[in-house]
Design an enzyme around this catalytic site. Structure first.
Site, PDB file in Angstrom:
ATOM      1  N   ASP A   3       0.786  -1.181   0.010  1.00  0.00           N
ATOM      2  CA  ASP A   3      -0.020   0.023   0.037  1.00  0.00           C
ATOM      3  C   ASP A   3       0.733   1.310   0.150  1.00  0.00           C
ATOM      4  OD1 ASP A   3      -2.906   0.904   0.683  1.00  0.00           O
ATOM      5  OD2 ASP A   3      -1.569   2.132   1.820  1.00  0.00           O
ATOM      6  N   ILE A   4       0.625   2.303  -0.986  1.00  0.00           N
ATOM      7  CA  ILE A   4       1.290   3.354  -1.081  1.00  0.00           C
ATOM      8  C   ILE A   4       1.025   4.527   0.337  1.00  0.00           C
ATOM      9  CG2 ILE A   4       1.852   5.443  -2.438  1.00  0.00           C
ATOM     10  CD1 ILE A   4       0.772   3.931  -4.723  1.00  0.00           C
TER      11      ILE A   4
ATOM     12  N   GLU B  48      -4.950   2.324  -3.785  1.00  0.00           N
ATOM     13  CA  GLU B  48      -3.538   2.527  -4.031  1.00  0.00           C
ATOM     14  C   GLU B  48      -2.654   1.325  -3.457  1.00  0.00           C
ATOM     15  OE1 GLU B  48      -5.456   3.962  -2.047  1.00  0.00           O
ATOM     16  OE2 GLU B  48      -4.551   4.642  -0.051  1.00  0.00           O
TER      17      GLU B  48
END
Length: 669
Positions: A542-543, A585
């Site tokens: 996950d960003i 994301e």
């Protein structure tokens, strides 16, 4: 003028030529010397000298045989001399009897002339006995050899001639069938022969019926049809005679050359005339009319009778009517056969084209294309399908090709096809200096190359090859061009189908697999891992602070970051791993056949590569980090859903722990 030896000695030319000419006579010189050795009983008294002469004779005979197969009799004489020498050493009379079956067997391999030469040499083998008290035994032996071998030779001579006649007849039928098919078919020789013979038999029944009607109507002894073929007029059918042989000159030839009917009587009753064919009885009346197709003479229709003045002028009209009907039947036969073969060709084209339209797998389609082209052409087929910068090969009838792909067409005829974008046919490339194909193909003579298009681009080249010169006729080429057009459409359909399928499976922004397809792949890989007891790991990434990126720079910049991260993931993982956009994301990577420890190494490479990357956005450099969670089967979970759940828990722990890090679910226990 003089003997062959004198001619060689007197002939001009170099020294080498004279030496080669004299070598011709060496076997005969050693043959005489060998015979003298046998006469002088040298095999028993001087075996070394005899052996030397024998070896020289056999060597020179082998050399002659390699140049002239007709002189095989020299080698057979050598075998007889060997047994004769053995007889002189051992004095075993049974060795003499070997000559009887040997002479009979030699008739199988020798021509009549060679056999009689060998027969005339037999006294040379038995010179010692002929000039001794055992003369009578030698004469009896020679008599037995001649009496047993001569009938066998004559029988074999007749058999060979009969086989030669059969072969000539078969070749003639085959040639006629191919001539008929020149503009129509795409079948093999057996099919052509079968079709041709069927048509011929049907037509002969019709024509023979006409000849018998004419015979009855005119009270003739026979009505015969002579057709012009390669060697002149040949009797095709006769109502009253069989095995008729033409003579090359006579009344039917006069009619054929002039194109006019002829009624001819013998000068007086009982006096023969020259009809142009052999007849056991003297013919007194002959009526012949030409068989014409427009202005072209096809042959001659002839009625004959032993009776004097058997026909009159009124019979000419009847014969001309029969001749016209015969010409119509012959023409109908030719056209009907061509229509039949054309119909079958088109049916094959239809049968082969229909499955092409149904195929949606590119490899299966290419294999089908190759098979269809081979069936239509009868040749060997190679399909080069463009794949990136190289060509993938699909073959039929060229199984010995080792290549699976071709990297370049440079310097070959196929490069010309690619550049010109047009089909190319060469009936004989055996003398070409330019390479025909980008790989070795033994003995190729005829080459037909057809480009395949996908839109305006060349997608591949279909190449049909044959080891025969001028192997493909215009109709075959036309059929292949039609087939290739259909193939191009089918390839375009398959590529479009694959593109649509890819769109259904992939995320439109990042190009990775979408969430739905990822779930399918997870189920599939989990089952496979259970069945083969393999390990399977899931990486969830996950960003970090991605909402801040969107809020600060806007969603278009956020999209650029997502695409960049996806590209780094794709380049970092192994080919066997399955990356996907899990949602928003968040990204998922299925790491097959790998435990948690191995998956962590891959995850760390991904994390570090993303962290080190500079995203250039609107003149600014933007950096992002990712948090990663990993779970593995069978160490952490027992099902696919549980694998996602545990990996998500590890990801949450990575976020909670400060982000920009990798956490294994196993470490949370």
């Amino acid at each position: 003028m003089g003997s062959p030896l004198q001619e060689v000695l007197q002939r001009g030319g170099g020294k080498k030529r004279k030496i080669l000419g004299l070598i011709r006579f060496l076997p005969y010189f050693f043959l005489i010397l060998l015979s003298f050795c046998l006469y002088s009983d040298l095999p028993d008294r001087r075996p070394v000298i005899f052996s030397i002469v024998f070896i020289l004779f056999v060597s020179s005979a082998l050399y002659r045989y390699s140049k002239h197969r007709s002189e095989l009799f020299l080698l057979i004489f050598g075998v007889q001399a060997f047994f004769e020498a053995f007889f002189q050493v051992k004095d075993s009379s049974w060795l003499h009897l070997v000559n009887i079956p040997l002479m009979a067997a030699s008739a199988l391999f020798l021509s009549v002339k060679s056999f009689f030469i060998l027969l005339s040499l037999q006294p040379l083998l038995h010179g010692r006995e002929l000039f001794s008290s055992g003369r009578m035994d030698a004469l009896v032996l020679l008599g037995i050899v001649i009496l047993t071998s001569l009938p066998v030779t004559l029988y074999l001579y007749k058999l060979k001639n009969r086989i030669k006649d059969y072969n000539e007849s078969f070749n003639k039928l085959q040639r006629q069938a191919k001539e008929l098919a020149d503009n129509a078919p795409s079948f093999n020789d057996d099919t052509l022969m079968s079709r041709y013979l069927t048509d011929v038999l049907e037509v002969e029944d019709d024509i023979l019926g006409l000849l018998r009607i004419a015979e009855k109507a005119m009270v003739a002894d026979a009505v015969s049809l002579f057709i012009n073929e390669d060697n002149g007029l040949v009797c095709r059918l006769s109502s009253g005679r069989s095995g008729m042989v033409t003579t090359g000159d006579g009344l039917i030839y006069t009619v054929f050359r002039s194109g006019k009917p002829l009624l001819h009587y013998a000068e007086s009753p009982g006096k023969d005339i020259r009809p142009g064919y052999l007849s056991d009885a003297g013919i007194s009346t002959l009526l012949a009319v030409p068989v014409m197709e427009l202005s072209t003479p096809l042959g001659v229709l002839c009625a004959d009778s032993l009776r004097y003045r058997a026909f009159d002028q009124q019979d000419i009209g009847l014969m001309e009517l029969v001749a016209r009907e015969t010409a119509k039947i012959l023409k109908r036969q030719r056209i009907y056969s061509q229509i039949q073969l054309s119909y079958r060709s088109l049916r094959i084209l239809h049968e082969e084209s229909a499955p092409l339209a149904r195929s949606l797998e590119l490899s299966a389609l290419c294999e089908r294309i190759v098979e269809s082209s081979a069936r239509v052409s009868g040749g060997k087929v190679v399909l080069l399908l463009k794949k990136g910068r190289s060509y993938e090969l699909f073959t039929r009838g060229a199984g010995y090709l080792n290549e699976k792909k071709v990297t370049s067409l440079k310097g070959t005829l196929l490069e010309m096809v690619h550049a010109n974008r047009d089909p190319l046919y060469h009936p004989d490339v055996s003398g070409f200096r330019t390479r025909v194909l980008p790989f070795h193909f033994r003995g190729v003579k005829s080459v037909l190359a057809l480009p395949l298009f996908h839109g305006a681009k060349i997608k591949g080249i279909l190449t049909v090859l044959s080891e025969k010169k001028n192997a493909f006729n215009p109709m075959q080429i036309n059929l292949l061009e039609i087939l290739v057009n259909q193939v191009s459409v089918s390839i375009s359909n398959v590529l479009l189908h694959e593109e649509i399928k890819k769109m259904a499976f992939t995320d439109g922004l990042t190009g990775l697999f979408n969430h739905r397809h990822f779930k399918e792949k997870l189920t599939e890989e989990f089952r496979r891992s259970e069945r083969f007891e393999d390990t399977l790991s899931l990486i969830l990434a996950d960003i970090d602070h991605f909402k801040k990126v969107n809020d600060t720079y806007g969603h278009p910049v956020g999209d650029i970051v997502l695409k960049g991260v996806a590209g780094i993931i794709s380049r970092t993982v192994r080919d066997i791993d399955i990356p996907a956009r899990y949602g928003g994301e968040e990204f998922a990577i299925l790491v097959v056949k790998t435990d948690a420890k191995g998956a962590k190494k891959i995850a760390e490479r991904v994390r570090k590569n993303i962290k080190a990357h500079d995203f250039k956005v609107e003149g600014h450099l933007l950096k992002v980090t990712v948090s990663i969670g990993i779970a593995s089967y069978p160490a952490d979970v027992t099902s696919g859903d549980e694998l996602i759940e545990k990996a998500d828990q590890a990801l949450y722990a990575a976020k909670k722990g400060g982000r920009d890090r990798t956490v294994l679910y196993g470490d949370l226990k």
